[in-house]
Scaffold this active site. Sequence first.
Site, mmCIF file in Angstrom:
data_model
loop_
_atom_site.group_PDB
_atom_site.id
_atom_site.type_symbol
_atom_site.label_atom_id
_atom_site.label_comp_id
_atom_site.label_asym_id
_atom_site.label_seq_id
_atom_site.Cartn_x
_atom_site.Cartn_y
_atom_site.Cartn_z
ATOM 1 C CE LYS A 37 -3.814 2.294 2.394
ATOM 2 N NZ LYS A 37 -4.943 2.116 1.479
ATOM 3 C CD GLU A 116 -5.719 -1.205 0.911
ATOM 4 O OE1 GLU A 116 -6.412 -0.327 1.463
ATOM 5 O OE2 GLU A 116 -5.224 -2.174 1.518
ATOM 6 N N GLY A 119 -7.949 5.660 -1.016
ATOM 7 C CA GLY A 119 -9.194 6.313 -1.409
ATOM 8 C C GLY A 119 -9.798 5.673 -2.655
#
Length: 226
Positions: A37, A116, A119
């Site tokens: 991420k 990932e 938002g």
Amino acid sequence: MPGVFVTATGTDAGKTYVSAGLIAACRRTAQHVDALKPVISGFDPANPEGSDTGRLLAALGEPVTPEAIARISPWRFAAPLSPDMAAALEGRTLSFDAIVAACRATLLPDRTTIIEGVGGVMVPLEPGRTILDLMAALAIPVVLVSPTGLGAISHLLTALDVLARRALAPAAIVLSETPGSTVPLKATLATLAGFCRRGDVFVLRRMAPSLQEPVFDAIRARLPDP
């Protein structure tokens, strides 16, 4: 499949839960899997276990250490805002090219990397560059996550249209059930049937969340083989 990018129609849609579920599904098949991420906002260093990054590490079966947090999420910001805004509050900036390079470095042929986003599809990273641009640059399969509350259908169809304009048709669309939603799930599925192929849509019931849910294996099966 060196990687898959998990994005959403907006924030708090269930991206991390889906990403963790896909990690678990890969591990059940003894597939070498990693996670990234690259950008996270709203990160509290005093509670790394409770962060999205911490949850991804838990799904990987790895301890939540400062080194592991830095590996999974190189760009971390405290404010729960879009990354460009959160970075500005700290006197920092984001480099789109650096984020792309960091993602590409994890896309190795011997593993599947679950990347990932942050938002929704159109969240800004730097002036003129968004998550959409990042996905287009990486050109890996996309999984789109959507809640099921009021307004979700419009947001989902908007996201699908935006993705299609960049030749990024999702490999899977995940409806992550919104607790307490006034919109019947069955009605949402019926409406989406006029816009999406039936086999592309998966339902994730959040009332009994578990990384062992069979739906994660079904989503994994829709993705290209490693």
